[in-house]
Design a protein around this motif. Structure first.
Motif, PDB file in Angstrom:
ATOM      1  N   ALA A  60       1.003  -0.693   0.049  1.00 53.33           N
ATOM      2  CA  ALA A  60      -0.152  -0.090  -0.263  1.00 53.33           C
ATOM      3  C   ALA A  60       0.650   1.291  -0.090  1.00 53.33           C
ATOM      4  O   ALA A  60       0.020   2.264   0.038  1.00 53.33           O
ATOM      5  CB  ALA A  60      -1.288   0.116   1.285  1.00 53.33           C
ATOM      6  N   GLY A  61       2.173   0.989   0.328  1.00 49.53           N
ATOM      7  CA  GLY A  61       3.447   2.747   0.016  1.00 49.53           C
ATOM      8  C   GLY A  61       2.465   3.610   1.047  1.00 49.53           C
ATOM      9  O   GLY A  61       3.519   4.106   1.381  1.00 49.53           O
ATOM     10  N   ILE A  62       2.918   2.150   2.426  1.00 53.98           N
ATOM     11  CA  ILE A  62       2.648   3.088   3.887  1.00 53.98           C
ATOM     12  C   ILE A  62       3.588   2.651   4.766  1.00 53.98           C
ATOM     13  O   ILE A  62       4.225   2.163   4.727  1.00 53.98           O
ATOM     14  CB  ILE A  62       1.785   2.749   4.857  1.00 53.98           C
ATOM     15  CG1 ILE A  62       0.007   2.962   3.836  1.00 53.98           C
ATOM     16  CG2 ILE A  62       1.211   2.925   6.338  1.00 53.98           C
ATOM     17  CD1 ILE A  62      -1.560   2.072   3.612  1.00 53.98           C
ATOM     18  N   ALA A  63       4.689   3.919   5.194  1.00 52.49           N
ATOM     19  CA  ALA A  63       5.769   3.651   5.530  1.00 52.49           C
ATOM     20  C   ALA A  63       5.241   2.725   7.463  1.00 52.49           C
ATOM     21  O   ALA A  63       4.560   3.858   7.904  1.00 52.49           O
ATOM     22  CB  ALA A  63       6.509   4.987   6.178  1.00 52.49           C
ATOM     23  N   HIS A  64       6.413   2.448   7.288  1.00 49.67           N
ATOM     24  CA  HIS A  64       6.150   1.578   8.939  1.00 49.67           C
ATOM     25  C   HIS A  64       7.098   1.278   9.247  1.00 49.67           C
ATOM     26  O   HIS A  64       8.247   1.492   8.995  1.00 49.67           O
ATOM     27  CB  HIS A  64       5.252   0.205   8.874  1.00 49.67           C
ATOM     28  CG  HIS A  64       6.173  -0.674   8.026  1.00 49.67           C
ATOM     29  ND1 HIS A  64       6.796  -1.818   8.021  1.00 49.67           N
ATOM     30  CD2 HIS A  64       5.365  -0.510   6.762  1.00 49.67           C
ATOM     31  CE1 HIS A  64       6.961  -2.240   7.294  1.00 49.67           C
ATOM     32  NE2 HIS A  64       6.422  -1.884   6.333  1.00 49.67           N
TER      33      HIS A  64
END
Length: 121
Positions: A60-64
């Motif tokens: 999803a291209g979500i940094a974590h």
């Protein structure tokens, strides 16, 4: 409904400090990460669900920010302190903007419904 937790008045004074300090370093590390990052995945080795959560976020291209503590046979006592602190019984523990949203299945539901993006907006 508030989560039930044994309050200090029901702990003998001689053990209160020991209870409060039980793997406090680990809990503090997670608290600091949750305060510093929009999304935090707390997991453990050999468990496929933290990996699934990270893959979903990556896709999803979500940094974590990722934290891992031991595996099924190691560091379970330390991980138990996180379970006692959070009230969440399994790994991963996924935090979004400081809120524990649950594990992989819960994260997937948030993602699929679009709520995850709204939380991060």
């Amino acid at each position: 409904m508030p989560r039930a937790i044994l309050d200090d008045e029901h702990l003998h004074p001689a053990i209160r400090d020991r209870v409060a300090a039980h793997h406090a370093d680990l809990v503090d590390e997670v608290r600091r990460a949750v305060a510093a990052h929009a999304v935090v995945v707390v997991g453990m080795g050999w468990n496929p669900f933290p990996r699934k959560a990270r893959r979903l976020l990556d896709a999803a291209g979500i940094a974590h920010h990722d934290l891992d503590y031991g595996h099924y046979l190691g560091q379970w006592r330390r991980r138990n302190a996180l379970k006692m602190w959070s009230g969440w019984p399994t790994f991963p523990m996924v935090f979004v903007r400081g809120v524990l949203v649950g594990g992989y299945d819960d994260l997937k539901r948030l993602h699929d419904s679009g709520e995850l993006r709204r939380m991060l907006a």
